[in-house]
Structure formats: structure tokens, C-alpha cells
Design an enzyme around this catalytic site. Sequence first.
Site, PDB file in Angstrom:
ATOM      1  N   GLU A 133      15.821  18.089  14.183  1.00 22.40           N
ATOM      2  CA  GLU A 133      15.454  18.712  12.921  1.00 22.40           C
ATOM      3  C   GLU A 133      14.140  18.122  12.434  1.00 22.40           C
ATOM      4  OE1 GLU A 133      18.834  18.220  10.336  1.00 22.40           O
ATOM      5  OE2 GLU A 133      19.856  19.944  11.204  1.00 22.40           O
ATOM      6  N   HIS A 148      15.431  22.827  -0.534  1.00 17.95           N
ATOM      7  CA  HIS A 148      15.450  23.276   0.857  1.00 17.95           C
ATOM      8  C   HIS A 148      14.482  24.449   0.992  1.00 17.95           C
ATOM      9  CE1 HIS A 148      16.734  24.670   4.762  1.00 17.95           C
ATOM     10  NE2 HIS A 148      17.441  23.573   4.893  1.00 17.95           N
ATOM     11  N   ARG A 176      10.990  18.323   4.564  1.00 17.23           N
ATOM     12  CA  ARG A 176      11.363  19.444   3.700  1.00 17.23           C
ATOM     13  C   ARG A 176      10.495  19.580   2.457  1.00 17.23           C
ATOM     14  NH1 ARG A 176      17.974  18.865   3.872  1.00 17.23           N
ATOM     15  NH2 ARG A 176      18.254  19.768   5.957  1.00 17.23           N
ATOM     16  N   HIS A 189      18.481  21.797  -3.312  1.00 13.86           N
ATOM     17  CA  HIS A 189      19.380  21.571  -2.181  1.00 13.86           C
ATOM     18  C   HIS A 189      20.093  20.227  -2.208  1.00 13.86           C
ATOM     19  CE1 HIS A 189      20.999  21.984   1.815  1.00 13.86           C
ATOM     20  NE2 HIS A 189      20.325  20.947   2.267  1.00 13.86           N
ATOM     21  N   ARG A 240      14.934  12.930   1.315  1.00 14.12           N
ATOM     22  CA  ARG A 240      15.977  12.713   2.329  1.00 14.12           C
ATOM     23  C   ARG A 240      15.556  13.264   3.682  1.00 14.12           C
ATOM     24  NH1 ARG A 240      20.597  15.978   4.239  1.00 14.12           N
ATOM     25  NH2 ARG A 240      19.673  17.677   3.053  1.00 14.12           N
TER      26      ARG A 240
END
Length: 535
Positions: free
Chosen positions: A116, A239, A288, A349, A384
Site C-alpha cells: 500500500e 482517505h 494519503r 477516514h 497514519r
Amino acid sequence: MSQQSLPVVVIGAGLAGLTVALELANRHPVIVLAKRQLDEGATAWAQGGIVGVLGSDDSVDSHVRDTQDAGAGLVDEHTARFIAEHSASAVQWLVDQNVPFSHDPSGPLGLHLTREGGHAVRRIAHAADATGRAIHEALLAKARAHPNIALRERWMAIDLITSRHLKRVETARCYGVYAFDIDRRRVEALPAPAVVLATGGVGKVYRYTSNPDTSTGDGIAMAWRAGCRVGNMEFIQFHPTCLYHPQERSFLITEAMRGEGAHLKLPDSAGGGRFMSAHDPRAELAPRDIVARAIDFEMKKHGVDHVWLDATHLGESFLKDHFPTIHARCMGLGIDIARQPIPVVPAAHYTCGGVVSDLHGQADVVGLYAVGETTYTGLHGANRLASNSLLECVVLGRTCAAHILAAQPTELPPVPAWDESQVEDADEQVVIAHNWDELRLLMWNYVGIVRTTKRLERALHRIELLKSEIDDYYANFRVTRDLLELRNLVECAELIVRSALVRHESRGLHFSRDFPATLPVSLPTVLTRPAQSRS
């Protein structure tokens, strides 16, 4: 009243709460409170996976570096290293709980690992594109079958029972919780040797969010009212890719799709074509916050209400095999992702801040613990890293349970019953719904992806007025779930805005037009509630 005779109360039935409960249950009784149905928490919505430092091409140092890079200088290295070091055992623990991860005979532990955004290598264990649901169903089945775990659906915690309620002058201590039985419309005092907050984040404070309706910041607000510190509340992760569709406003398009090669593109009306390379050399694999801010910039620049996520070049069989949930959901809405790009928009998110707690989950009040998205442990810093959240739930959920079990038993005093004068009949649902909508729109417009001091100050002024109104409802009208959630949301909204006003720089998830530079040295934002205002 013996500490050993009372159940530990775990508030929240997601991955963090169930991990604590299962680890406690062989030696101590547990009550788990879920304010809605047991399967309605945020865990079941997680698609991507859980980090495991498992492969021969990976290392703890590499994972720590990636976590620090994403966290933009505010990650606590000791916390990040501790959690990375325990990642392999966390994944193995989930395997032992019968979680059906996607398999690869040649992979570590026989697992298929994906990659990811922000990760240097493939290290994400997953169950196709519905990892959270697979994990939650496996753990919930274990909890349902355990004789020492009592699962209470539609029970909502109202407030922690602390030394103040017992009129004790001592070190702040938690003695249990007041909980609202929603179906029977009654409040019960639950005394406990320990209370664990595992209530998730605060995504529902925003108009657009990928979070379920349960994400109303309950644990953060209760801990704050009890006198605990909160940290880094200004860092709300948006997100980048939630499905944009009139019939589906909260469905997440997992970051793993970009990890596998999907491209972000502008609509034809805005010129079409990819745009991420103009914002970051990592393009679609950037963290992100960068991707969400880039999409927000392009949408505002071109006056469009969404962008496209194009995965058509990956092929139909690959998409059905790796992203079956997304393929089916989109197909049900008339979007064939093998032949059409997916309309996406950023949405709130993940809450990177929360209740200040240590590597055992201990908060500032003795007997009170917090685990998962409810917390600030230093792991996430200013942003994060993808899939670190599920890992944190398991690693610190297990250490939390171990710490509770190791605590020396003591005698607990009787706790006072709930003041029934607060449970009165009054139909204030219309007013509550109006305030709820106003708060979420206010936060979206003034405290979103890009912020200014003037907007934050305006938001704080209106939040203070809303808070006064809501406190009046709470003091005089019947307790309902909607009112309790609104009370917690407005508390958390104020914490987010006050934290954002303190940070005079742009870093990670907090971007200010008035302070666009990143300071050479920065510290976490930690707020402390004045003693006289604690509940």
C-alpha cells in the site's frame, strides 16, 4: 467488593476491544458493550489489511522508517519500533484465531502480502479486499463462544465513574462506567476493576466520511471529561478515494487498488489524464495526506465534484480476484470497474490523535485503558501509515490485557447509582438532528483538508454555542443515543479545532494556508483539561 469478582468492562466490539476481551477471558470475566449491533463497528469496514514484517526483503527498521516518513516527524520511534517488532506475532495470533487471510504457498506463513501507499515493500497481510470483516467475524465468533465474555448489544457508555463521583480526594481513578441500555431506556452503573475504551475514532464529526455511524468519538470525549489528556487531535486523515455516488456515500475504495497499479485521473471536462506526478514523485503511491490534498486541489481548481480512479488496465479477472467486494458493490451501482473508471472523492477516514496512553494502553486515570483509534500512542504522528491501525489494535490490545491481568487485586468501594432525574421525557429529536447536521457541515467547510486561522476561529465560536445548547439538552431532557453521540461529537470537534489553532505550521494531515511552512522542530499537541471542569 473484590476486584476479582467483577468483570472488566470493554467499551467497543471492534478489533481492539475483542482482542482485549479474548486475551482477558481465560482468566477474568469480561463485559463488552456495543452501542449498535456487534458487527457495525469500523473494523468490519477495513478493506486493506494488517502490517506484518514477515518477508525476507523486509525488516523492522524498514517498517519504522516508513512509519516515520508518513508521520512527518511526529512519530514516537520507541512506540513504532515496539509495534513493528510485535507485528509478526500479531499476524500469527490472528491466524491462530482462524482469520481466513489470502494465501500464497510461497509467501511468509503461507500468506499473500500486498503493498500500500507509503510502504517500501509488500508487507500487508489481507483477506482479499475485506480484511476487516474477515478479522472481525473470526474474533466475534470466538467471543460469542467464550463463557467468560458477556456481549451486550445496544448498550452505550455515557460517562466513566471516577473518584469525583465517589467524592474521594485521591489520585484520579476509574471505578466503572454508567451505561445506557438503549432498548430498555435505562441507565445502569457497571462497577469494574478496569475499563477499556475501544470506541474508535471521530469520523462522523465530518459531513463526508468513510466511517460507520458508530464513529462519534465516545471514548475520547469520556476520557477528556474524566480528566485525561488528549493528543494530536488536529491530525484527521482523509482517505483519498471514497466512492462518489448518490446511493453510496461511505464506501471506501481501498488504497491497495492504487498499490496494485490503479491510476487517478481528472474527468474529461477538466482535461482528463493523470495528475498525481505533478504533486509528488511517488504519484499514486504517495501517503494519503498528499493524495487527498492533491485531489482536493484539483477538484477546486477545475470545479469538479470528483475525480476518477482507473483500474481498467488491470483486467477483469485480476479485479474480481483481488477486489471482489469493490467489484460487486460498484457493479450493483452500475459501475463496471473492469471497463469504467470509479468516481472517487476524499472523505474523513481516521483519527490519528486521541486519548494519551502508553504501550500497555494505560490512560492518565488509574484503572482506565484505551486501545485502537481512540488513542494517541505516538505511532501515527502527523499521518497514519496504511494498515498500521489494525496492527496497533492487536499488539496493544494484547499488552493491555496482560497489564490488567498483572494488576494487584484491591477492594473497590460501592459506586453511586445513576441520577434518574436526568432521564426525563422530552421530544427534542428535531433540534438534536439540526445541531448534528450543522456541526458536521461546519467541520467540513471550516476544519477540513485545507484550513485557515479565520475559519478555525469561526468554527470554534459556533462550536462553543452548540456545546452550550447540547449541554442544556443533556442536563434537562431524556437521555437518547442521538443526544449522547452529539454531546461527544461536539466535545471532539472543539478538541480538533483547539489543537489545530495551536499548530502554527503545516505538517502531515494539518495544512494551514496561514502557516504553509513546516517548522524545523515540532512537538505533539497535547491538551489538558482544567481540573475544575472534569466530570
